[in-house]
Design an enzyme around this catalytic site. Structure first.
Site, PDB file in Angstrom:
ATOM      1  N   TYR A 117      27.003  54.043  59.712  1.00 52.23           N
ATOM      2  CA  TYR A 117      27.727  52.846  60.126  1.00 52.23           C
ATOM      3  C   TYR A 117      27.921  52.837  61.639  1.00 52.23           C
ATOM      4  O   TYR A 117      27.664  51.832  62.310  1.00 52.23           O
ATOM      5  CB  TYR A 117      29.079  52.801  59.413  1.00 52.23           C
ATOM      6  CG  TYR A 117      29.837  51.512  59.618  1.00 52.23           C
ATOM      7  CD1 TYR A 117      29.459  50.348  58.967  1.00 52.23           C
ATOM      8  CD2 TYR A 117      30.948  51.462  60.464  1.00 52.23           C
ATOM      9  CE1 TYR A 117      30.154  49.169  59.140  1.00 52.23           C
ATOM     10  CE2 TYR A 117      31.643  50.281  60.655  1.00 52.23           C
ATOM     11  CZ  TYR A 117      31.246  49.139  59.986  1.00 52.23           C
ATOM     12  OH  TYR A 117      31.930  47.971  60.177  1.00 52.23           O
TER      13      TYR A 117
ATOM     14  N   LYS B  30      26.426  50.208  64.462  1.00 48.34           N
ATOM     15  CA  LYS B  30      27.298  49.419  65.333  1.00 48.34           C
ATOM     16  C   LYS B  30      27.123  49.787  66.809  1.00 48.34           C
ATOM     17  O   LYS B  30      27.200  48.911  67.679  1.00 48.34           O
ATOM     18  CB  LYS B  30      28.754  49.570  64.894  1.00 48.34           C
ATOM     19  CG  LYS B  30      29.040  49.040  63.495  1.00 48.34           C
ATOM     20  CD  LYS B  30      28.647  47.577  63.332  1.00 48.34           C
ATOM     21  CE  LYS B  30      29.037  47.031  61.965  1.00 48.34           C
ATOM     22  NZ  LYS B  30      28.638  45.611  61.788  1.00 48.34           N
TER      23      LYS B  30
END
Length: 254
Positions: free
Chosen positions: A159, A163
Protein backbone atom coordinates in the site's frame (compact mmCIF):
# COMPACT_ATOMS: atom_id res chain seq x y z
CA UNK A 1 -10.73 50.58 -0.21
CA UNK A 2 -11.28 47.41 -2.23
CA UNK A 3 -11.33 44.24 -0.17
CA UNK A 4 -9.64 41.06 -1.32
CA UNK A 5 -12.40 39.03 -2.98
CA UNK A 6 -13.64 35.85 -1.39
CA UNK A 7 -12.62 32.67 -3.22
CA UNK A 8 -15.37 30.68 -4.90
CA UNK A 9 -15.84 27.06 -3.96
CA UNK A 10 -18.72 26.66 -6.41
CA UNK A 11 -18.49 24.12 -9.23
CA UNK A 12 -21.37 25.34 -11.36
CA UNK A 13 -21.05 24.38 -15.02
CA UNK A 14 -18.33 21.82 -14.32
CA UNK A 15 -18.40 18.07 -14.86
CA UNK A 16 -16.79 15.76 -12.30
CA UNK A 17 -15.79 12.11 -12.67
CA UNK A 18 -15.40 10.02 -9.51
CA UNK A 19 -13.88 6.53 -9.59
CA UNK A 20 -14.77 4.15 -6.80
CA UNK A 21 -17.82 6.36 -6.41
CA UNK A 22 -20.17 3.84 -4.81
CA UNK A 23 -18.97 4.28 -1.25
CA UNK A 24 -16.34 5.76 1.05
CA UNK A 25 -14.31 8.76 -0.05
CA UNK A 26 -15.61 8.53 -3.61
CA UNK A 27 -19.24 8.69 -2.53
CA UNK A 28 -18.60 11.56 -0.12
CA UNK A 29 -16.69 13.52 -2.74
CA UNK A 30 -19.41 12.99 -5.34
CA UNK A 31 -22.09 14.21 -2.94
CA UNK A 32 -20.16 17.36 -2.07
CA UNK A 33 -19.23 18.14 -5.68
CA UNK A 34 -22.89 17.79 -6.65
CA UNK A 35 -23.99 20.11 -3.85
CA UNK A 36 -21.44 22.67 -5.09
CA UNK A 37 -23.09 22.65 -8.51
CA UNK A 38 -21.13 20.07 -10.53
CA UNK A 39 -22.72 17.49 -12.79
CA UNK A 40 -21.28 14.35 -11.23
CA UNK A 41 -20.53 11.05 -12.96
CA UNK A 42 -19.73 8.11 -10.69
CA UNK A 43 -18.10 4.89 -11.81
CA UNK A 44 -17.12 1.68 -10.08
CA UNK A 45 -17.55 -2.07 -10.23
CA UNK A 46 -20.75 -2.47 -8.18
CA UNK A 47 -23.86 -1.24 -9.97
CA UNK A 48 -26.09 -1.41 -6.88
CA UNK A 49 -23.82 0.91 -4.87
CA UNK A 50 -23.60 3.37 -7.75
CA UNK A 51 -27.36 3.36 -8.26
CA UNK A 52 -27.93 4.06 -4.56
CA UNK A 53 -25.57 7.06 -4.60
CA UNK A 54 -27.10 8.47 -7.80
CA UNK A 55 -30.59 8.13 -6.40
CA UNK A 56 -29.62 9.89 -3.16
CA UNK A 57 -27.95 12.78 -5.00
CA UNK A 58 -30.85 13.21 -7.40
CA UNK A 59 -33.46 13.02 -4.63
CA UNK A 60 -31.60 15.86 -2.91
CA UNK A 61 -32.08 17.94 -6.06
CA UNK A 62 -28.63 17.65 -7.63
CA UNK A 63 -27.25 16.19 -10.86
CA UNK A 64 -25.66 12.73 -11.03
CA UNK A 65 -25.28 9.72 -13.27
CA UNK A 66 -23.21 6.54 -13.13
CA UNK A 67 -21.73 3.75 -15.20
CA UNK A 68 -20.04 0.48 -14.31
CA UNK A 69 -16.28 0.41 -14.94
CA UNK A 70 -13.44 -1.80 -13.80
CA UNK A 71 -10.55 0.67 -13.88
CA UNK A 72 -8.01 -2.16 -14.13
CA UNK A 73 -9.33 -2.73 -17.67
CA UNK A 74 -7.25 -0.04 -19.36
CA UNK A 75 -8.93 -0.45 -22.75
CA UNK A 76 -12.32 0.09 -21.12
CA UNK A 77 -10.98 3.09 -19.20
CA UNK A 78 -9.85 4.76 -22.42
CA UNK A 79 -13.03 3.88 -24.28
CA UNK A 80 -15.59 4.79 -21.61
CA UNK A 81 -13.97 7.94 -20.27
CA UNK A 82 -13.17 9.13 -23.77
CA UNK A 83 -16.80 8.65 -24.83
CA UNK A 84 -18.22 10.48 -21.81
CA UNK A 85 -15.72 13.32 -21.37
CA UNK A 86 -14.35 15.85 -21.16
CA UNK A 87 -14.46 16.11 -17.38
CA UNK A 88 -13.32 19.27 -15.61
CA UNK A 89 -12.65 17.44 -12.33
CA UNK A 90 -11.38 13.94 -11.59
CA UNK A 91 -11.51 12.37 -8.15
CA UNK A 92 -9.17 9.42 -8.80
CA UNK A 93 -10.25 7.35 -5.84
CA UNK A 94 -10.44 3.63 -6.64
CA UNK A 95 -8.01 1.67 -4.48
CA UNK A 96 -7.32 -1.43 -2.43
CA UNK A 97 -5.12 -2.56 0.46
CA UNK A 98 -3.64 -5.90 1.46
CA UNK A 99 -1.90 -5.89 4.82
CA UNK A 100 0.95 -8.43 4.87
CA UNK A 101 4.32 -8.70 6.59
CA UNK A 102 7.01 -8.27 3.95
CA UNK A 103 7.97 -11.96 4.26
CA UNK A 104 4.40 -12.98 3.31
CA UNK A 105 3.75 -10.71 0.33
CA UNK A 106 2.91 -12.70 -2.79
CA UNK A 107 3.24 -11.81 -6.44
CA UNK A 108 -0.55 -11.88 -6.68
CA UNK A 109 -0.81 -9.40 -3.78
CA UNK A 110 1.64 -7.12 -5.56
CA UNK A 111 -0.28 -7.25 -8.83
CA UNK A 112 -3.65 -6.57 -7.19
CA UNK A 113 -2.50 -3.58 -5.13
CA UNK A 114 -0.10 -1.92 -7.56
CA UNK A 115 -2.28 -2.48 -10.62
CA UNK A 116 -5.26 -0.76 -9.03
CA UNK A 117 -3.64 1.88 -6.83
CA UNK A 118 -0.96 3.03 -9.26
CA UNK A 119 -1.32 1.66 -12.80
CA UNK A 120 -5.06 2.24 -13.03
CA UNK A 121 -4.76 5.66 -11.39
CA UNK A 122 -2.25 6.68 -14.05
CA UNK A 123 -4.39 5.63 -17.00
CA UNK A 124 -7.63 7.04 -15.58
CA UNK A 125 -5.87 10.39 -15.08
CA UNK A 126 -4.35 10.14 -18.55
CA UNK A 127 -7.78 9.60 -20.13
CA UNK A 128 -9.25 12.61 -18.32
CA UNK A 129 -6.21 14.77 -19.13
CA UNK A 130 -6.40 13.90 -22.83
CA UNK A 131 -10.04 14.96 -22.89
CA UNK A 132 -9.18 18.28 -21.31
CA UNK A 133 -6.26 18.95 -23.66
CA UNK A 134 -8.32 18.07 -26.73
CA UNK A 135 -11.08 20.45 -25.66
CA UNK A 136 -8.68 23.19 -24.56
CA UNK A 137 -10.16 23.30 -21.06
CA UNK A 138 -8.41 23.70 -17.71
CA UNK A 139 -9.14 21.18 -15.00
CA UNK A 140 -8.30 19.62 -11.67
CA UNK A 141 -7.16 16.04 -11.10
CA UNK A 142 -7.27 14.88 -7.49
CA UNK A 143 -5.44 11.63 -6.81
CA UNK A 144 -6.49 9.98 -3.56
CA UNK A 145 -3.26 9.10 -1.82
CA UNK A 146 -2.71 8.54 1.90
CA UNK A 147 -0.54 9.52 4.82
CA UNK A 148 1.13 6.19 3.98
CA UNK A 149 2.43 7.84 0.82
CA UNK A 150 4.70 9.86 3.11
CA UNK A 151 5.60 7.37 5.86
CA UNK A 152 5.96 3.63 6.30
CA UNK A 153 4.10 1.14 8.44
CA UNK A 154 4.15 -2.50 9.52
CA UNK A 155 2.46 -4.71 6.97
CA UNK A 156 1.92 -1.79 4.60
CA UNK A 157 4.70 -2.39 2.08
CA UNK A 158 2.45 -2.72 -0.96
CA UNK A 159 0.00 0.00 0.00
CA UNK A 160 2.77 2.43 0.91
CA UNK A 161 4.69 1.58 -2.27
CA UNK A 162 1.62 2.31 -4.36
CA UNK A 163 0.92 5.60 -2.60
CA UNK A 164 4.56 6.76 -2.65
CA UNK A 165 4.45 5.97 -6.36
CA UNK A 166 1.23 7.94 -6.73
CA UNK A 167 2.85 10.93 -5.03
CA UNK A 168 5.72 10.86 -7.55
CA UNK A 169 3.34 10.32 -10.45
CA UNK A 170 1.26 13.30 -9.32
CA UNK A 171 4.24 15.64 -9.29
CA UNK A 172 5.34 14.57 -12.77
CA UNK A 173 1.83 14.84 -14.14
CA UNK A 174 1.53 18.32 -12.64
CA UNK A 175 4.67 19.42 -14.46
CA UNK A 176 3.54 17.95 -17.78
CA UNK A 177 0.03 19.39 -17.59
CA UNK A 178 0.69 22.80 -16.04
CA UNK A 179 1.20 24.52 -19.42
CA UNK A 180 -2.34 23.42 -20.32
CA UNK A 181 -3.95 24.75 -17.15
CA UNK A 182 -4.61 21.29 -15.72
CA UNK A 183 -3.73 21.00 -12.04
CA UNK A 184 -2.83 17.70 -10.34
CA UNK A 185 -2.67 17.20 -6.57
CA UNK A 186 -3.09 14.48 -3.98
CA UNK A 187 -5.21 14.33 -0.86
CA UNK A 188 -3.65 12.26 1.94
CA UNK A 189 -6.09 11.08 4.61
CA UNK A 190 -5.35 9.34 7.87
CA UNK A 191 -7.55 6.53 9.22
CA UNK A 192 -11.19 7.49 8.69
CA UNK A 193 -13.89 5.89 10.83
CA UNK A 194 -15.80 3.80 8.27
CA UNK A 195 -17.20 0.30 7.96
CA UNK A 196 -14.14 -0.59 5.83
CA UNK A 197 -11.55 0.49 8.40
CA UNK A 198 -13.22 -0.90 11.51
CA UNK A 199 -12.11 -4.54 10.92
CA UNK A 200 -8.50 -3.31 10.60
CA UNK A 201 -8.80 -1.16 13.71
CA UNK A 202 -10.29 -4.05 15.67
CA UNK A 203 -7.09 -6.07 15.21
CA UNK A 204 -5.51 -6.29 18.68
CA UNK A 205 -3.27 -3.31 19.35
CA UNK A 206 -4.04 -1.52 16.08
CA UNK A 207 -6.52 1.05 17.35
CA UNK A 208 -4.26 2.09 20.24
CA UNK A 209 -1.29 2.43 17.88
CA UNK A 210 -3.27 4.48 15.36
CA UNK A 211 -4.61 6.83 18.01
CA UNK A 212 -1.11 7.27 19.43
CA UNK A 213 0.11 8.51 16.02
CA UNK A 214 -2.79 10.83 15.22
CA UNK A 215 -1.88 13.95 17.14
CA UNK A 216 -5.50 15.03 17.50
CA UNK A 217 -6.10 11.77 19.36
CA UNK A 218 -9.05 10.48 17.34
CA UNK A 219 -10.01 8.93 14.03
CA UNK A 220 -11.04 11.16 11.16
CA UNK A 221 -14.63 11.53 9.99
CA UNK A 222 -15.58 11.32 6.33
CA UNK A 223 -16.98 14.84 6.31
CA UNK A 224 -13.58 16.13 7.44
CA UNK A 225 -12.14 15.21 4.02
CA UNK A 226 -14.72 17.04 1.97
CA UNK A 227 -13.43 20.56 2.61
CA UNK A 228 -10.04 19.65 1.18
CA UNK A 229 -11.68 17.86 -1.76
CA UNK A 230 -13.84 20.87 -2.56
CA UNK A 231 -10.83 23.19 -2.27
CA UNK A 232 -8.83 21.14 -4.78
CA UNK A 233 -11.76 20.78 -7.17
CA UNK A 234 -12.69 24.45 -7.17
CA UNK A 235 -11.16 27.67 -8.45
CA UNK A 236 -10.21 28.47 -4.85
CA UNK A 237 -7.04 26.43 -5.50
CA UNK A 238 -5.95 27.73 -8.90
CA UNK A 239 -2.32 28.16 -7.78
CA UNK A 240 -2.10 24.66 -6.28
CA UNK A 241 -0.53 21.92 -8.38
CA UNK A 242 1.97 19.13 -7.77
CA UNK A 243 1.22 19.20 -4.05
CA UNK A 244 -0.13 16.99 -1.29
CA UNK A 245 -2.93 18.10 0.99
CA UNK A 246 -2.43 16.30 4.30
CA UNK A 247 -5.65 15.49 6.16
CA UNK A 248 -3.99 13.27 8.72
CA UNK A 249 -4.66 14.74 12.14
CA UNK A 250 -0.96 15.42 12.49
CA UNK A 251 0.26 11.83 11.87
CA UNK A 252 3.10 12.90 9.56
CA UNK A 253 4.08 15.93 11.66
CA UNK A 254 6.46 13.76 13.66
Amino acid sequence: MTLTPLPSFRLDGKRALVTGGGRGIGAAGAEVFAQAGAAVTLCGRTAADLDDRVREIREAGFEAEAFVLDVTDIAAVRREIGARGPFDILLNNAGVNRIRPITEVTEEDYDVVLNLNLKSALFVAQAVAKGLLESGRPGSIINVSSQMGHVGGAGRSLYSASKWGLEGLTRCMAIDLAPHGVRVNTICPTFIDTAMTRPILDTPGTRDFVLSRIKLGRLGRMEELTGALLLLASDASTLMTGGSVMVDGGWTAG
